[in-house]
Scaffold this active site. Structure first.
Site, short mmCIF file in Angstrom:
data_model
loop_
_atom_site.label_atom_id
_atom_site.label_comp_id
_atom_site.label_asym_id
_atom_site.label_seq_id
_atom_site.Cartn_x
_atom_site.Cartn_y
_atom_site.Cartn_z
N ARG A 207 1.80 -7.45 4.31
CA ARG A 207 1.37 -7.07 5.66
C ARG A 207 -0.06 -7.56 5.86
NH1 ARG A 207 5.09 -2.78 7.21
NH2 ARG A 207 7.03 -3.63 6.36
N GLU A 209 -2.09 -6.77 8.12
CA GLU A 209 -2.84 -5.83 8.93
C GLU A 209 -4.18 -5.48 8.26
OE1 GLU A 209 -3.34 -3.64 12.30
OE2 GLU A 209 -1.44 -4.67 11.85
N ARG A 215 -4.01 4.81 2.32
CA ARG A 215 -2.56 4.76 2.11
C ARG A 215 -1.92 3.43 2.49
NH1 ARG A 215 -3.92 7.19 6.63
NH2 ARG A 215 -2.79 6.72 8.54
N HIS A 216 -2.73 2.41 2.73
CA HIS A 216 -2.19 1.10 3.09
C HIS A 216 -2.62 0.02 2.10
CE1 HIS A 216 -1.75 2.99 7.12
NE2 HIS A 216 -0.69 2.21 7.19
N GLU A 354 3.64 9.94 5.69
CA GLU A 354 4.84 9.13 5.87
C GLU A 354 5.17 8.38 4.59
OE1 GLU A 354 4.78 6.74 9.41
OE2 GLU A 354 6.26 5.35 8.61
N SER A 357 10.71 5.03 6.07
CA SER A 357 11.10 4.76 7.44
C SER A 357 12.51 4.20 7.41
CB SER A 357 10.13 3.75 8.07
OG SER A 357 10.27 3.77 9.46
N ARG A 405 3.26 4.93 -2.50
CA ARG A 405 2.98 6.19 -1.81
C ARG A 405 3.72 7.35 -2.46
NH1 ARG A 405 2.90 5.32 4.77
NH2 ARG A 405 1.09 3.93 4.81
#
Length: 431
Positions: A207, A209, A215-216, A354, A357, A405
RNA sequence: GGUCCCGUGGUGUAGUCUGGUUCAACAUGCCACCCUGUCAAGGUGGAGAUCGCCGGUUCAAAUCCGGUCGGGACCGCCA
């Protein structure tokens, strides 16, 4: 002589053995001197004579040695045994002082310093234990799914087009053509439902981002599952709960020593509550007085509140939130026939964060064409994906678990970088 | 991308607000010596930091100001 592991010493009392491992610590008392040797099974206490001690003089901790001696019962030693009359041979000497101590009860360095020195820092027993538990989780994942007729697949990470859409893909040059690193195996796992009905994959997801959070990661290990012939989204959620339960309980059984070392506890599953996004938001309004009922998604604070609610009211560390707005979810999510504004999608929140998903997917070819047109996507870029649906796909759905996670929450880490061997974030590409 | 916080021996911290002889300290690690039972060993001594970097204010800066680099937290976003 054949090598004996530290953990096997209690069964070899009276025998002559050879240990091989790292010098974890040396404690000198003049007349009696201990060398704590560490191998993959744990540590062992050896008593060195002056000649053996002389061989490691000037050398630092983490020197690799072989020690031969006799196993004797000894109440004063931690494992109830120690190796005496030991002779020592240096296998690989260490002359440089370690960047920080790894033989103490707690690890001192800041996360940044630790990560900069991860190759040696990871040898800290509780750190090594953390990642052995990670291995246990993956083993449990494979074990449960393989036992339920799922087939393990590995799909390409080099992509000609961005599967999820959006700008957060790493672009690269592929022999002069544009290419991307896969954000997820999503489209391939859906295709493979047409082949095996049930598939799973353990693999990296990339990713691009620029997130600055605990948490990323920009590269993480995604645990993907996809299954066909479902009667609804609940089938997928049921599988997910049973799967995670098996992963955690089997890991705790397989590695009790490590679980104890890092304080991993088996979470509470009793009954995992399921509520829609809108109901969740109404609950937050009632219970915590914040009105987020018009938001299209949960905020991190919302997730923490829901986690607290599930823990207090349902004795569960997990809570499902379902039926997110269709416009907010990925394009392949299936709109709820009863209310197409919302999709047959879910998130699983674990201890207020989270973790998973998932969704039931669209499985009709024509509907994909309509969705793509509405979202200004070019079907030609997805011809391989669409082919799978053009030629017959049952109702299907799946999910993706963030493995780091899961481990993070299980061991109570504050930062996902603590449960990732060599994390990749916005400004870390080494080691 | 937005907001806020932090950079002091190898490591972790105190000191910064209230600038100056408690200002460079404490713990741990390292080196030397002592110690026959440690397991975060203990004791004595020693080496090791121009206080991230650059500039400014001042008689005087780790301390105040600006810039820069590095790190962290929250938000956005997600697994």
């Amino acid at each position: 002589m054949e090598r004996t592991l530290a953990a096997d010493l209690p069964g070899k009392v009276g025998q002559r053995v050879k240990l091989e491992g790292w010098v974890h610590a040396v404690r000198k008392f003049g007349q009696v001197n201990f060398l704590i040797l560490r191998d993959r099974s744990g540590t062992a206490q050896t008593v060195l004579d002056p000649a053996a001690l002389e061989k490691i003089s000037g050398l630092q901790a983490e020197t690799v040695v072989a020690v031969e001696g006799t196993v004797e019962p000894e109440e004063r030693a931690t494992n109830g045994v120690e190796v005496r009359d030991a002779s020592l041979q240096v296998i690989s000497p260490v002359t440089d002082v370690l960047p920080f101590e790894i033989n103490k009860r707690v690890l001192k360095p800041s996360l940044d310093v630790f990560l900069n020195n991860a190759p040696v820092g990871l040898r800290f027993p509780a750190k090594a234990a953390t990642f052995r538990l990670f291995s246990g989780l993956l083993h449990g994942f494979r074990e449960y799914l393989s036992g339920n007729d799922f087939v393990e697949i590995h799909t390409p990470k080099l992509m000609g087009s961005a599967s999820e859409g959006g700008a957060n893909v790493f672009a690269m040059d592929y022999f002069g053509k544009p290419a991307f690193l896969a954000q997820s195996p999503q489209l391939y796992k859906q295709i493979m439902v047409g082949v095996f009905e049930r598939v799973f994959e353990i693999g990296p997801a990339f990713r691009a981002e620029e997130h600055y959070t605990v948490r990323h990661l920009n590269e993480y290990t995604s645990l993907d599952v996809e299954m066909g012939f479902i009667s609804g989204m609940d089938d997928v959620m049921d599988l997910l709960v049973a799967l995670i339960q098996h992963m955690v309980t089997s890991t705790a059984e397989r590695y009790p020593r490590e679980a104890e070392m890092v304080g991993m506890t088996v979470p509470r599953f009793a009954t995992v509550p399921r509520l829609t996004l809108r109901d969740a938001q109404r609950l937050i309004l009632d219970r915590y007085g914040e009105d987020h009922t018009a938001e299209p998604d949960l905020s991190p604070q919302d997730e923490r509140w829901l986690g607290e609610w599930a823990s207090q009211e349902h004795d569960s560390d997990f809570v499902f939130v379902t039926h997110y707005p269709t416009a907010k979810r990925a394009w392949y999510s299936k709109p709820d026939p009863a209310d197409p504004e919302y999709s047959l999608s879910f998130d699983l929140i674990f201890k207020g964060q989270e973790l998973v998903s998932g969704a039931q997917r669209i499985n009709e070819y024509e509907e994909y064409l309509r969705v793509m047109e509405a979202r200004n996507m070019n079907p030609a870029s997805f011809s391989g994906f669409l082919e799978a649906f053009k030629y017959g796909m049952p109702p299907e759905g799946g999910f993706a678990i963030g493995s780091e996670r899961l481990l993070m929450r299980l061991v109570g880490a504050d930062n996902i970088r603590e449960t990732t061997l060599f994390p990749r974030d916005v400004n870390r590409l080494e080691p």
